[in-house]
Design an enzyme around this catalytic site. Structure first.
Site, PDB file in Angstrom:
ATOM      1  CD  GLU A 166       1.626  -4.665  12.187  1.00 42.79           C
ATOM      2  OE1 GLU A 166       1.556  -4.222  13.332  1.00 42.79           O
ATOM      3  OE2 GLU A 166       2.451  -4.275  11.350  1.00 42.79           O
ATOM      4  CD  GLU A 361       0.744  -0.812   8.456  1.00 40.67           C
ATOM      5  OE1 GLU A 361       1.676  -0.513   9.232  1.00 40.67           O
ATOM      6  OE2 GLU A 361      -0.359  -1.216   8.839  1.00 40.67           O
TER       7      GLU A 361
END
Ligand code: BGP
Length: 453
Positions: A166, A361
């Site tokens: 991220e 995720e």
């Protein structure tokens, strides 16, 4: 429920990151990372990284539970500060390497494919104090030295790699990069986007190295994948919704997969007061080091409306975020909107063709209590089922989805919200010093789902 399109080789997995799950924050030579430092600032109000789920001492029990659940993959990160405690040492810390050797071996022995994230929010704090961390080009070399060390040591057993988790989240929440939050917004953006470019270069060098040394392996980033919906049918809302996805998510994927920084990103950057001076060497580094798979972290949809039509303003001043009253939300404002996942998967295929995509995720958070020794997490079960249903449809649409790793296997420390925000299939009793584990109902549900497929 049995789904028709999920291949037998699908990586049914679960996910975590080192600082959120390991504890042992100063053990066996480890030193502080920026993730530790930020967490320790909140020690008086919530759990910190000191013990968290204590996986460092519970990994055998956890791997046993993973095996019992039937996991085919486990995505975890290596704690940078266990390997290079200060980040600038010449030699790695053998005790840190030995810990992951044992852990990786126990996964492999139990038939669980390790998916390794090299860097998940935890740059050594010393590098930030010494030269400003990612805002300094020296980080490229320090990251590459660390990544190369992992590839050389574990590359015989680890065939699935994630470079950076991220990146765009860290750029916008720049305290995660150790950037001084008392600076003006403009100053913060200057530094954060400089860090962004350095991370791209470091990642590209690493992807090139892995592909040259282990051509059979997969490597790419884990991108925070926003599926953004417009608040209305108006084109001004739709175009800003698209733009948020492009700027936040697809720019990251474009650079990793195509090796080129898209022009729309550079144009937008100027509105933040930032301009990149890209040398031929930098462009070549990006072009020569590309991803051969892409991981995405996908939780929910995001809804925006155009707040100001002035296109001279940077993106975040042009949009506002909206809540849809018809959707269910977690206590922390993340919605339940599974159809968005199929949209995201199809869009990925339209942009990047057959490049393998893996969900690194996906998950549902709750405040939970043990009642009569059990945790009845019905909403999480519903969340898993409805999202797998959409994945199944996306597979039927032709998207090359190779796996799904639920966030998270065991309860862990949330990045922003401490210990009350639980995501796990396995409950961890944070009040109990021995960090007792209890299987939740979702554990059994997931176990059956995997078995059926
Ligand atoms: C992602 C991060 C994870 C994880 C998750 C949930 O952004 O990669 O590290 O924490 O989000 O977020 P939170 O912990 O804030 O609930």
């Amino acid at each position: 429920m049995k789904f028709k399109n999920i291949p037998k080789c699908f990586l049914w997995g679960a996910s975590s990151s080192a600082f959120q799950v390991e504890g042992a924050y100063l053990e066996d030579g480890k030193k502080l990372s920026i993730a530790d430092v930020n967490s320790l600032k909140k020690s008086d109000i919530q759990m910190d990284t000191k013990i968290s789920s204590d996986m460092y001492h519970h990994y055998e029990e956890d791997v046993k539970l993973m095996k019992e659940c039937g996991l085919k993959s486990y995505r975890f990160s290596i704690n940078w500060t266990r390997i290079y405690p200060n980040g600038d040492e010449e030699k790695p810390n053998e005790k840190g390497l030995a810990f992951y050797d044992t852990f990786i071996n126990s996964l492999v022995e139990n038939g669980i494919t390790p998916i390794v994230t090299i860097y998940h929010f935890d740059q050594p704090y010393h590098l930030i104090e010494k030269y400003g961390g990612w805002t300094n080009e020296q980080s490229i070399e320090d990251y590459f030295k660390y990544a190369k060390c992992l590839i050389d040591r574990f590359g015989d057993r680890v065939k699935h790699w994630i470079t950076i988790n991220e990146q765009s989240v860290m750029v916008f929440a720049s305290h995660m990069l150790g950037i001084d939050q008392t600076l003006s917004d403009e100053e913060k953006y200057q530094l954060a986007f400089k860090a962004n470019l350095n991370m791209w270069l470091a990642q590209a060098k690493t992807m090139r190295y892995l592909k040259e040394t282990h051509p059979e392996s997969l490597i790419g980033p884990a991108v925070s994948y926003l599926t953004t919906l417009p608040d209305s049918r108006k084109s001004k809302d739709l175009s800003e919704a698209r733009f948020l996805e492009d700027f936040h998510s697809y720019a990251q994927m474009d650079v990793a997969i195509k090796g080129v920084i898209p022009q729309f990103f550079l144009t937008e950057l100027k509105k933040f007061g930032v301009e990149y001076t890209l040398t031929t060497e930098m462009k070549e580094t990006l072009k020569n080091g590309t991803a051969n798979w892409c991981c995405v972290n996908w939780y929910c949809t995001t809804i925006v409306k155009c707040a100001d039509e002035n296109q001279e303003l940077p993106l975040f001043k042009r949009i506002s975020f909206v809540k849809d009253k018809e959707l269910k939300y977690t206590d922390w404002g993340w919605n339940f909107d599974p159809k968005g996942l199929r949209l995201a998967m199809r869009e990925f295929m339209f942009r990047y063709g057959n490049v393998p995509v893996c969900i690194s995720e996906i998950g549902w958070s709750e405040k939970e209590e043990v009642v009569d020794g059990k945790i009845h997490d019905v909403d999480r079960i519903d969340y898993i089922e409805k999202h797998v249903e959409q994945l199944d449809l996306a597979l039927a649409d032709g998207v090359n989805i190779v796996g799904m790793n639920l966030w998270s296997f065991q309860d862990l420390l949330s990045v922003g919200d401490g210990e009350n925000k639980r995501y796990g299939l396995v409950y961890v009793d944070f009040q109990d010093n021995s960090r007792r584990r209890i299987k939740k109902d979702s554990f059994t549900y997931y176990q059956e789902l995997i078995k059926k497929h």
